[in-house]
Design an enzyme around this catalytic site. Sequence first.
Site: not given
Length: 446
Positions: A11, A163, A166, A218, A265, A267, A274, A342
Amino acid sequence: MKISVIGTGYVGLVTGACFADSGNDVICMDVDSAKISKLKMGILPIYEPGLDEIVKKNLSAARLSFTTDLEEAVRKSELIFLCLPTPPGRDGDADLSIVFNVVRNIAKILKREIKLNPHVRKLIVSKSTVPVGTADRIREIIFSTIGKIPETAFIDVASNPEFLKEGNAVQDFMFPDRVVIGVNNGESEKIMRELYEPFVRTGAPILVMDTRSAEMVKYTANAFLAMRVSFMNEIANLCEKLGADVEKVRIAIGYDVRIGPKFLFPGVGWGGSCFPKDLKALIKMGGKNGVDLKIVKAVYEVNEKQKRLIVEKIKKHFNGKLKDKKIAIWGLSFKPKTDDMREAPSITIINELLKLGASVVAYDPVAMPNAKKIFDKKIKFAKNQYEAIKGADALVLVTEWQEFREPDFNYMKSLMRTPVVFDGRNIYKPEKLKGLGFVYYGIGRK
């Protein structure tokens, strides 16, 4: 404007570079001297598409600089952005010790500065994801340290949650869906509006509210997005049992304007810095205030279970006999276009496979250096995707990098000991692979 950004993680680095790119003078500060030394040379500690070009460009233009000196960063700036880590503590609550330690040091610097300059103007902006009420606590720390400030000075605290996705962070910052600003007075609002004006010229709104509401935005956004994914994972698991195809279901409900197609989606589960951290913190906030967030808890629990689902499919295929089986892994990062490991589902999947006696060979376009820090010599790392599957008993697709979408399936089949594919992101067509002689397993597919 003269800006300092405290913390140079994902960030902080994106924030500093993008503000500099719009013409501001930005100082990025971090206590990690090795990281700062590399950043001064334009060497980034993270992989984020487009960020290295912006950093180098603004370093060259002298609009962006890096330092380990907090006092220098505070003294030379009008706006001080806090982009500091808030990792989950043992009980799941956000650990704010780093944030508050930095704030105390900033307050001491401001106290000295006010004595020298009674006209000082500083706006401290919390950009880290922090529990509701943190901006109020920051304000308390600052003003209890400084004491009474001259009428000619201006010092305030604002909230400005990020917001950034990545892998798309630069684009998200430059062209935001909206900018959320939490302030307590008109002067702070005016400063923040002026700062963000260049980023909302295409019509994106600047939403101004109190700091507590801004902080809550957030957490609410991340919990809602995580809920959509976990919900579809549960529907996918039911589809398998009923003989339905979750891909057809996903597409159909996505056309409903009340639902939309994004974050549907299924998976192997979500990860990253986050969603896991923020859901834990939100659950903790609820508990502290007597609100049992049952849906949020279920979202987290479903995801933890989903990470292990594909291992159960592998066990079933091999009748529980995985000792000495070679399993290839394509994709290690928690999502494409990042090297972030992470809370990545790949960690859970690989560890479970190792417990069952399998040997693992993995490949990821950018995340292998970080993965090596986690697994060390427990698994092998391949030079490319095809080397990973040479002699493999099965391939597990974990992260849907673009280069994995259209591989040479005939070549794959010639390399593998047995042509078995566990598609953890549903990027392949089952009919095509079965027609080529592969055994195919997806998530929620027939």
